[in-house]
Write a protein that holds these residues in place. Structure first.
Motif, PDB file in Angstrom:
ATOM      1  N   LYS A 188     -13.296  17.673 103.114  1.00 29.30           N
ATOM      2  CA  LYS A 188     -12.984  17.060 101.824  1.00 29.30           C
ATOM      3  C   LYS A 188     -11.482  16.981 101.575  1.00 29.30           C
ATOM      4  O   LYS A 188     -11.021  16.138 100.808  1.00 29.30           O
ATOM      5  N   ASN A 189     -10.728  17.868 102.225  1.00 29.30           N
ATOM      6  CA  ASN A 189      -9.277  17.911 102.000  1.00 29.30           C
ATOM      7  C   ASN A 189      -8.463  17.387 103.190  1.00 29.30           C
ATOM      8  O   ASN A 189      -7.238  17.372 103.123  1.00 29.30           O
ATOM      9  N   MET A 190      -9.148  16.970 104.249  1.00 31.46           N
ATOM     10  CA  MET A 190      -8.446  16.491 105.440  1.00 31.46           C
ATOM     11  C   MET A 190      -7.904  15.081 105.213  1.00 31.46           C
ATOM     12  O   MET A 190      -8.548  14.274 104.559  1.00 31.46           O
ATOM     13  N   PRO A 191      -6.734  14.777 105.776  1.00 35.37           N
ATOM     14  CA  PRO A 191      -6.277  13.385 105.760  1.00 35.37           C
ATOM     15  C   PRO A 191      -7.319  12.485 106.435  1.00 35.37           C
ATOM     16  O   PRO A 191      -7.973  12.898 107.392  1.00 35.37           O
ATOM     17  N   ARG A 192      -7.479  11.292 105.920  1.00 34.08           N
ATOM     18  CA  ARG A 192      -8.513  10.379 106.407  1.00 34.08           C
ATOM     19  C   ARG A 192      -8.387  10.117 107.912  1.00 34.08           C
ATOM     20  O   ARG A 192      -9.390  10.092 108.638  1.00 34.08           O
ATOM     21  N   THR A 193      -7.165   9.919 108.380  1.00 35.74           N
ATOM     22  CA  THR A 193      -6.956   9.643 109.806  1.00 35.74           C
ATOM     23  C   THR A 193      -7.400  10.823 110.657  1.00 35.74           C
ATOM     24  O   THR A 193      -8.032  10.647 111.706  1.00 35.74           O
ATOM     25  N   MET A 194      -7.067  12.026 110.228  1.00 34.65           N
ATOM     26  CA  MET A 194      -7.472  13.229 110.950  1.00 34.65           C
ATOM     27  C   MET A 194      -8.986  13.308 111.059  1.00 34.65           C
ATOM     28  O   MET A 194      -9.541  13.586 112.125  1.00 34.65           O
ATOM     29  N   LEU A 195      -9.664  13.064 109.939  1.00 34.58           N
ATOM     30  CA  LEU A 195     -11.124  13.109 109.932  1.00 34.58           C
ATOM     31  C   LEU A 195     -11.707  12.034 110.854  1.00 34.58           C
ATOM     32  O   LEU A 195     -12.635  12.302 111.618  1.00 34.58           O
ATOM     33  N   ARG A 196     -11.178  10.832 110.792  1.00 41.65           N
ATOM     34  CA  ARG A 196     -11.687   9.741 111.634  1.00 41.65           C
ATOM     35  C   ARG A 196     -11.575  10.084 113.118  1.00 41.65           C
ATOM     36  O   ARG A 196     -12.497   9.826 113.896  1.00 41.65           O
ATOM     37  N   TYR A 197     -10.454  10.631 113.512  1.00 47.12           N
ATOM     38  CA  TYR A 197     -10.289  11.020 114.916  1.00 47.12           C
ATOM     39  C   TYR A 197     -11.248  12.143 115.291  1.00 47.12           C
ATOM     40  O   TYR A 197     -11.825  12.148 116.374  1.00 47.12           O
ATOM     41  N   ALA A 198     -11.428  13.097 114.380  1.00 46.11           N
ATOM     42  CA  ALA A 198     -12.280  14.256 114.667  1.00 46.11           C
ATOM     43  C   ALA A 198     -13.738  13.877 114.864  1.00 46.11           C
ATOM     44  O   ALA A 198     -14.448  14.481 115.674  1.00 46.11           O
ATOM     45  N   ILE A 199     -14.205  12.867 114.125  1.00 44.24           N
ATOM     46  CA  ILE A 199     -15.628  12.506 114.169  1.00 44.24           C
ATOM     47  C   ILE A 199     -15.896  11.249 114.990  1.00 44.24           C
ATOM     48  O   ILE A 199     -16.999  10.708 114.966  1.00 44.24           O
ATOM     49  N   GLU A 200     -14.904  10.829 115.730  1.00 45.80           N
ATOM     50  CA  GLU A 200     -14.992   9.559 116.461  1.00 45.80           C
ATOM     51  C   GLU A 200     -16.206   9.478 117.385  1.00 45.80           C
ATOM     52  O   GLU A 200     -16.806   8.414 117.553  1.00 45.80           O
ATOM     53  N   LYS A 201     -16.598  10.606 117.987  1.00 47.66           N
ATOM     54  CA  LYS A 201     -17.701  10.609 118.947  1.00 47.66           C
ATOM     55  C   LYS A 201     -19.062  10.956 118.313  1.00 47.66           C
ATOM     56  O   LYS A 201     -20.059  11.039 119.016  1.00 47.66           O
ATOM     57  N   PHE A 202     -19.069  11.173 117.006  1.00 44.82           N
ATOM     58  CA  PHE A 202     -20.330  11.469 116.334  1.00 44.82           C
ATOM     59  C   PHE A 202     -21.213  10.214 116.336  1.00 44.82           C
ATOM     60  O   PHE A 202     -20.711   9.091 116.369  1.00 44.82           O
ATOM     61  N   GLU A 203     -22.530  10.426 116.236  1.00 44.86           N
ATOM     62  CA  GLU A 203     -23.403   9.268 116.105  1.00 44.86           C
ATOM     63  C   GLU A 203     -23.141   8.612 114.740  1.00 44.86           C
ATOM     64  O   GLU A 203     -22.698   9.258 113.788  1.00 44.86           O
ATOM     65  N   GLU A 204     -23.410   7.323 114.661  1.00 47.53           N
ATOM     66  CA  GLU A 204     -22.932   6.507 113.546  1.00 47.53           C
ATOM     67  C   GLU A 204     -23.365   7.031 112.174  1.00 47.53           C
ATOM     68  O   GLU A 204     -22.571   7.077 111.233  1.00 47.53           O
ATOM     69  N   LYS A 205     -24.605   7.429 112.053  1.00 53.87           N
ATOM     70  CA  LYS A 205     -25.100   7.883 110.753  1.00 53.87           C
ATOM     71  C   LYS A 205     -24.335   9.109 110.267  1.00 53.87           C
ATOM     72  O   LYS A 205     -23.931   9.183 109.096  1.00 53.87           O
ATOM     73  N   LYS A 206     -24.131  10.067 111.172  1.00 58.79           N
ATOM     74  CA  LYS A 206     -23.406  11.286 110.794  1.00 58.79           C
ATOM     75  C   LYS A 206     -21.954  10.953 110.453  1.00 58.79           C
ATOM     76  O   LYS A 206     -21.385  11.491 109.493  1.00 58.79           O
ATOM     77  N   ARG A 207     -21.352  10.057 111.221  1.00 60.95           N
ATOM     78  CA  ARG A 207     -19.970   9.669 110.971  1.00 60.95           C
ATOM     79  C   ARG A 207     -19.824   9.040 109.583  1.00 60.95           C
ATOM     80  O   ARG A 207     -18.921   9.374 108.822  1.00 60.95           O
ATOM     81  N   LYS A 208     -20.747   8.167 109.240  1.00 58.36           N
ATOM     82  CA  LYS A 208     -20.692   7.501 107.934  1.00 58.36           C
ATOM     83  C   LYS A 208     -20.909   8.497 106.797  1.00 58.36           C
ATOM     84  O   LYS A 208     -20.327   8.361 105.722  1.00 58.36           O
ATOM     85  N   THR A 209     -21.741   9.489 107.051  1.00 61.72           N
ATOM     86  CA  THR A 209     -21.982  10.513 106.032  1.00 61.72           C
ATOM     87  C   THR A 209     -20.712  11.280 105.711  1.00 61.72           C
ATOM     88  O   THR A 209     -20.384  11.502 104.548  1.00 61.72           O
ATOM     89  N   TYR A 210     -19.990  11.695 106.772  1.00 58.67           N
ATOM     90  CA  TYR A 210     -18.721  12.409 106.559  1.00 58.67           C
ATOM     91  C   TYR A 210     -17.735  11.522 105.807  1.00 58.67           C
ATOM     92  O   TYR A 210     -17.057  11.985 104.863  1.00 58.67           O
ATOM     93  N   LEU A 211     -17.613  10.276 106.203  1.00 60.64           N
ATOM     94  CA  LEU A 211     -16.636   9.390 105.590  1.00 60.64           C
ATOM     95  C   LEU A 211     -17.007   9.066 104.144  1.00 60.64           C
ATOM     96  O   LEU A 211     -16.120   8.944 103.284  1.00 60.64           O
ATOM     97  N   ALA A 212     -18.291   8.952 103.866  1.00 59.91           N
ATOM     98  CA  ALA A 212     -18.736   8.613 102.504  1.00 59.91           C
ATOM     99  C   ALA A 212     -18.477   9.747 101.526  1.00 59.91           C
ATOM    100  O   ALA A 212     -18.245   9.516 100.336  1.00 59.91           O
ATOM    101  N   ARG A 213     -18.516  10.965 102.018  1.00 58.80           N
ATOM    102  CA  ARG A 213     -18.308  12.117 101.133  1.00 58.80           C
ATOM    103  C   ARG A 213     -16.883  12.222 100.657  1.00 58.80           C
ATOM    104  O   ARG A 213     -16.596  12.935  99.735  1.00 58.80           O
TER     105      ARG A 213
END
Length: 238
Positions: free
Chosen positions: A213-238
């Motif tokens: 919740k407090n991570m810079p958006r770019t950091m989070l995007r790189y961290a979850i890049e290999k996650f399956e799409e649904k999980k990735r969207k869940t993290y980004l939506a939160r």
């Protein structure tokens, strides 16, 4: 020094003015940008590696330092490649000398490619193989540096630890850098978190659940890049 003159001559022969313009733009050398004032000869990395492999057994550390202080980006990268190849072929005592030399010259390791190509291979490998817990504390000092490249060095050095499933230092440094203001640090931390996830996804996700919740958006995007799409969207939506 004669060998430095020969290396500079070899580099100059490979210079490409059109590529130099492209590289200067790519590495953000304009006023106020992270690579402000850097100059390029326009030489590809594979060609620099050929030169480094040709001379690394002959060149001494004082000669490497002379090359490292050159005004062209390719001089510095080639100098660091010399160190990397020397490190690979050195005794433990020589490796320590090269590691210390690297730390003493971080001022010249002043762009992301210089860090990314050589820090894991030299600092990461040395600290993994020979570094005591006390010696590894240097990474936390670097993580607090005002110099962006020293902060990036602290992150990239942990790559070798992560490969051996030693996650503690990488995660502690990631926590230190959560509030960093620079995009290049966000990318580096996110990249290392992604590497942690490749080795143990549960470790990465515990970190993310605590901090996403407090991570810079770019950091989070790189961290979850290999996650399956649904999980990735869940993290980004939160």
């Amino acid at each position: 020094m004669e060998i430095v003159q020969q290396i500079n001559s070899d580099l100059e022969k490979l210079a490409d003015s059109e590529k130099s313009v492209i590289l200067a733009r790519f590495f953000k050398t304009g006023k106020g940008q992270y690579g402000e004032g850097d100059k390029f000869l326009g030489i590809t990395v594979p060609r620099q590696r050929i030169i480094a492999k040709k001379y690394f057994q002959q060149i001494t550390l004082p000669e490497v330092k002379e090359l490292l202080q050159g005004s062209y980006h390719e001089q510095r990268l080639t100098a660091l490649l010399f160190l990397m190849y020397k490190f690979q072929k050195s005794s433990p005592a020589e490796k320590k000398e090269i590691y210390r030399f690297y730390l003493e010259n971080t001022k010249q390791i002043n762009n992301w490619d210089l860090v990314d190509v050589t820090t894991p291979q030299i600092m990461g490998n040395y600290l993994l193989q020979y570094g005591s817990e006390e010696e590894r504390k240097i990474l936390f000092w670097l993580a607090k540096s005002n110099n962006i490249w020293e902060r990036r060095i602290s992150v990239l050095a942990t790559f070798m630890f992560i490969r051996e499933k030693q996650f503690s230092d990488a995660l502690k440094i990631a926590e230190l850098l959560l509030d960093d203001k620079h995009d290049l640090i966000h990318k580096a931390v996110g990249w290392m978190l992604r590497e942690v996830g490749k080795k143990d996804l549960s470790v990465e996700e515990r970190f993310l659940q605590k901090h996403y919740k407090n991570m810079p958006r770019t950091m989070l995007r790189y961290a979850i890049e290999k996650f399956e799409e649904k999980k990735r969207k869940t993290y980004l939506a939160r």
